[in-house]
Motif scaffolding. Structure first.
Motif, PDB file in Angstrom:
ATOM      1  N   GLN A   5       0.823  -1.204   0.000  1.00  0.00           N
ATOM      2  CA  GLN A   5       0.000   0.000   0.000  1.00  0.00           C
ATOM      3  C   GLN A   5       0.864   1.264   0.000  1.00  0.00           C
ATOM      4  O   GLN A   5       0.555   2.225  -0.707  1.00  0.00           O
ATOM      5  CB  GLN A   5      -0.938   0.003   1.201  1.00  0.00           C
ATOM      6  N   ASN A   6       1.940   1.268   0.770  1.00  0.00           N
ATOM      7  CA  ASN A   6       2.817   2.446   0.818  1.00  0.00           C
ATOM      8  C   ASN A   6       3.469   2.727  -0.531  1.00  0.00           C
ATOM      9  O   ASN A   6       3.577   3.878  -0.943  1.00  0.00           O
ATOM     10  CB  ASN A   6       3.883   2.281   1.897  1.00  0.00           C
ATOM     11  N   VAL A   7       3.910   1.683  -1.206  1.00  0.00           N
ATOM     12  CA  VAL A   7       4.523   1.860  -2.524  1.00  0.00           C
ATOM     13  C   VAL A   7       3.481   2.385  -3.513  1.00  0.00           C
ATOM     14  O   VAL A   7       3.755   3.290  -4.297  1.00  0.00           O
ATOM     15  CB  VAL A   7       5.143   0.532  -3.030  1.00  0.00           C
ATOM     16  N   CYS A   8       2.272   1.847  -3.454  1.00  0.00           N
ATOM     17  CA  CYS A   8       1.217   2.264  -4.381  1.00  0.00           C
ATOM     18  C   CYS A   8       0.762   3.706  -4.134  1.00  0.00           C
ATOM     19  O   CYS A   8       0.386   4.410  -5.066  1.00  0.00           O
ATOM     20  CB  CYS A   8       0.020   1.329  -4.277  1.00  0.00           C
ATOM     21  N   LYS A   9       0.814   4.152  -2.904  1.00  0.00           N
ATOM     22  CA  LYS A   9       0.373   5.511  -2.566  1.00  0.00           C
ATOM     23  C   LYS A   9       1.440   6.573  -2.820  1.00  0.00           C
ATOM     24  O   LYS A   9       1.127   7.753  -2.893  1.00  0.00           O
ATOM     25  CB  LYS A   9      -0.056   5.569  -1.104  1.00  0.00           C
ATOM     26  N   SER A  10       2.700   6.167  -2.939  1.00  0.00           N
ATOM     27  CA  SER A  10       3.767   7.151  -3.143  1.00  0.00           C
ATOM     28  C   SER A  10       3.719   7.690  -4.575  1.00  0.00           C
ATOM     29  O   SER A  10       3.231   7.045  -5.491  1.00  0.00           O
ATOM     30  CB  SER A  10       5.123   6.531  -2.845  1.00  0.00           C
ATOM     31  N   TYR A  11       4.247   8.881  -4.756  1.00  0.00           N
ATOM     32  CA  TYR A  11       4.236   9.530  -6.061  1.00  0.00           C
ATOM     33  C   TYR A  11       5.361   8.994  -6.933  1.00  0.00           C
ATOM     34  O   TYR A  11       6.435   8.656  -6.450  1.00  0.00           O
ATOM     35  CB  TYR A  11       4.383  11.043  -5.899  1.00  0.00           C
ATOM     36  N   PRO A  12       5.138   8.949  -8.237  1.00  0.00           N
ATOM     37  CA  PRO A  12       6.184   8.490  -9.152  1.00  0.00           C
ATOM     38  C   PRO A  12       7.387   9.429  -9.128  1.00  0.00           C
ATOM     39  O   PRO A  12       7.235  10.639  -8.962  1.00  0.00           O
ATOM     40  CB  PRO A  12       5.505   8.535 -10.523  1.00  0.00           C
ATOM     41  N   MET A  13       8.575   8.882  -9.295  1.00  0.00           N
ATOM     42  CA  MET A  13       9.798   9.676  -9.211  1.00  0.00           C
ATOM     43  C   MET A  13      10.215  10.264 -10.565  1.00  0.00           C
ATOM     44  O   MET A  13      10.534  11.433 -10.648  1.00  0.00           O
ATOM     45  CB  MET A  13      10.945   8.819  -8.676  1.00  0.00           C
ATOM     46  N   LEU A  38      -7.593  -0.697  -2.544  1.00  0.00           N
ATOM     47  CA  LEU A  38      -8.271  -0.947  -3.809  1.00  0.00           C
ATOM     48  C   LEU A  38      -9.605  -0.219  -3.924  1.00  0.00           C
ATOM     49  O   LEU A  38     -10.068   0.046  -5.020  1.00  0.00           O
ATOM     50  CB  LEU A  38      -8.478  -2.453  -4.000  1.00  0.00           C
ATOM     51  N   SER A  39     -10.207   0.120  -2.788  1.00  0.00           N
ATOM     52  CA  SER A  39     -11.477   0.840  -2.845  1.00  0.00           C
ATOM     53  C   SER A  39     -11.285   2.284  -3.295  1.00  0.00           C
ATOM     54  O   SER A  39     -12.201   2.890  -3.839  1.00  0.00           O
ATOM     55  CB  SER A  39     -12.191   0.778  -1.499  1.00  0.00           C
ATOM     56  N   SER A  40     -10.107   2.853  -3.072  1.00  0.00           N
ATOM     57  CA  SER A  40      -9.794   4.197  -3.590  1.00  0.00           C
ATOM     58  C   SER A  40      -8.320   4.244  -3.985  1.00  0.00           C
ATOM     59  O   SER A  40      -7.489   4.794  -3.268  1.00  0.00           O
ATOM     60  CB  SER A  40     -10.122   5.272  -2.562  1.00  0.00           C
ATOM     61  N   PRO A  41      -7.974   3.658  -5.127  1.00  0.00           N
ATOM     62  CA  PRO A  41      -6.575   3.576  -5.541  1.00  0.00           C
ATOM     63  C   PRO A  41      -6.022   4.940  -5.961  1.00  0.00           C
ATOM     64  O   PRO A  41      -6.762   5.847  -6.338  1.00  0.00           O
ATOM     65  CB  PRO A  41      -6.612   2.619  -6.730  1.00  0.00           C
ATOM     66  N   ALA A  42      -4.712   5.064  -5.896  1.00  0.00           N
ATOM     67  CA  ALA A  42      -4.038   6.282  -6.337  1.00  0.00           C
ATOM     68  C   ALA A  42      -4.168   6.412  -7.847  1.00  0.00           C
ATOM     69  O   ALA A  42      -4.006   5.431  -8.577  1.00  0.00           O
ATOM     70  CB  ALA A  42      -2.570   6.240  -5.937  1.00  0.00           C
ATOM     71  N   GLY A  43      -4.447   7.607  -8.307  1.00  0.00           N
ATOM     72  CA  GLY A  43      -4.625   7.837  -9.738  1.00  0.00           C
ATOM     73  C   GLY A  43      -3.351   7.748 -10.546  1.00  0.00           C
ATOM     74  O   GLY A  43      -3.391   7.612 -11.764  1.00  0.00           O
ATOM     75  N   THR A  44      -2.206   7.814  -9.894  1.00  0.00           N
ATOM     76  CA  THR A  44      -0.926   7.772 -10.597  1.00  0.00           C
ATOM     77  C   THR A  44      -0.289   6.388 -10.583  1.00  0.00           C
ATOM     78  O   THR A  44       0.807   6.214 -11.092  1.00  0.00           O
ATOM     79  CB  THR A  44       0.065   8.763  -9.960  1.00  0.00           C
ATOM     80  N   THR A  45      -0.970   5.409 -10.005  1.00  0.00           N
ATOM     81  CA  THR A  45      -0.396   4.068  -9.860  1.00  0.00           C
ATOM     82  C   THR A  45      -1.239   3.027 -10.578  1.00  0.00           C
ATOM     83  O   THR A  45      -2.457   3.024 -10.486  1.00  0.00           O
ATOM     84  CB  THR A  45      -0.295   3.684  -8.370  1.00  0.00           C
ATOM     85  N   THR A  46      -0.554   2.138 -11.293  1.00  0.00           N
ATOM     86  CA  THR A  46      -1.183   0.965 -11.864  1.00  0.00           C
ATOM     87  C   THR A  46      -0.644  -0.237 -11.099  1.00  0.00           C
ATOM     88  O   THR A  46       0.557  -0.501 -11.131  1.00  0.00           O
ATOM     89  CB  THR A  46      -0.868   0.818 -13.364  1.00  0.00           C
ATOM     90  N   LEU A  47      -1.515  -0.941 -10.396  1.00  0.00           N
ATOM     91  CA  LEU A  47      -1.132  -2.114  -9.605  1.00  0.00           C
ATOM     92  C   LEU A  47      -1.544  -3.364 -10.359  1.00  0.00           C
ATOM     93  O   LEU A  47      -2.709  -3.529 -10.712  1.00  0.00           O
ATOM     94  CB  LEU A  47      -1.810  -2.082  -8.234  1.00  0.00           C
ATOM     95  N   ILE A  48      -0.586  -4.231 -10.610  1.00  0.00           N
ATOM     96  CA  ILE A  48      -0.833  -5.501 -11.276  1.00  0.00           C
ATOM     97  C   ILE A  48      -0.585  -6.599 -10.262  1.00  0.00           C
ATOM     98  O   ILE A  48       0.499  -6.685  -9.689  1.00  0.00           O
ATOM     99  CB  ILE A  48       0.078  -5.680 -12.507  1.00  0.00           C
ATOM    100  N   ILE A  49      -1.605  -7.429 -10.030  1.00  0.00           N
ATOM    101  CA  ILE A  49      -1.513  -8.494  -9.034  1.00  0.00           C
ATOM    102  C   ILE A  49      -1.508  -9.832  -9.755  1.00  0.00           C
ATOM    103  O   ILE A  49      -2.462 -10.169 -10.446  1.00  0.00           O
ATOM    104  CB  ILE A  49      -2.699  -8.438  -8.045  1.00  0.00           C
ATOM    105  N   GLY A  50      -0.411 -10.570  -9.603  1.00  0.00           N
ATOM    106  CA  GLY A  50      -0.311 -11.914 -10.173  1.00  0.00           C
ATOM    107  C   GLY A  50      -0.798 -12.925  -9.150  1.00  0.00           C
ATOM    108  O   GLY A  50      -0.226 -13.057  -8.075  1.00  0.00           O
ATOM    109  N   TYR A  51      -1.869 -13.625  -9.466  1.00  0.00           N
ATOM    110  CA  TYR A  51      -2.491 -14.587  -8.541  1.00  0.00           C
ATOM    111  C   TYR A  51      -2.630 -15.888  -9.304  1.00  0.00           C
ATOM    112  O   TYR A  51      -3.558 -16.082 -10.074  1.00  0.00           O
ATOM    113  CB  TYR A  51      -3.856 -14.040  -8.107  1.00  0.00           C
ATOM    114  N   LYS A  52      -1.667 -16.795  -9.130  1.00  0.00           N
ATOM    115  CA  LYS A  52      -1.577 -18.012  -9.940  1.00  0.00           C
ATOM    116  C   LYS A  52      -2.363 -19.183  -9.379  1.00  0.00           C
ATOM    117  O   LYS A  52      -2.534 -19.305  -8.176  1.00  0.00           O
ATOM    118  CB  LYS A  52      -0.126 -18.467 -10.025  1.00  0.00           C
ATOM    119  N   GLY A  53      -2.763 -20.061 -10.301  1.00  0.00           N
ATOM    120  CA  GLY A  53      -3.227 -21.382  -9.933  1.00  0.00           C
ATOM    121  C   GLY A  53      -4.674 -21.529  -9.515  1.00  0.00           C
ATOM    122  O   GLY A  53      -5.213 -22.607  -9.563  1.00  0.00           O
ATOM    123  N   LYS A  54      -5.308 -20.459  -9.094  1.00  0.00           N
ATOM    124  CA  LYS A  54      -6.708 -20.564  -8.686  1.00  0.00           C
ATOM    125  C   LYS A  54      -7.361 -19.208  -8.799  1.00  0.00           C
ATOM    126  O   LYS A  54      -6.695 -18.183  -8.918  1.00  0.00           O
ATOM    127  CB  LYS A  54      -6.821 -21.071  -7.250  1.00  0.00           C
TER     128      LYS A  54
END
Length: 78
Positions: A5-13, A38-54
């Protein structure tokens, strides 16, 4: 999950957007702790979640939040 969450909320460098890739999320416990971000994501961040197998349990609150705020793509499931 606080680190994610902290990485996703920080501003791009060095650009306008930040891309965060979370690999092997199925091995992490308590994925539902990511729901507040996820209910209010940062507008400057794209989060990709890899969830394998199920598939993620569709009865969970996080699944419903993802349906509203994300694109869900399943690949390679039997």
């Amino acid at each position: 999950w606080p680190d994610v969450q902290n990485v996703c909320k920080s501003y791009p460098m060095f650009g306008e957007r930040r891309f965060v890739l979370l690999k092997e999320a199925q091995q992490m416990s308590s994925i539902d702790k990511l729901e507040p971000y996820l209910s209010s994501p940062a507008g400057t961040t794209t989060l990709i979640i890899g969830y394998k197998g199920k598939k993620l349990d569709s009865r969970l609150k996080i699944f419903k939040t993802l349906q509203k705020n994300a694109v869900i793509f399943y690949s390679g499931l039997q």
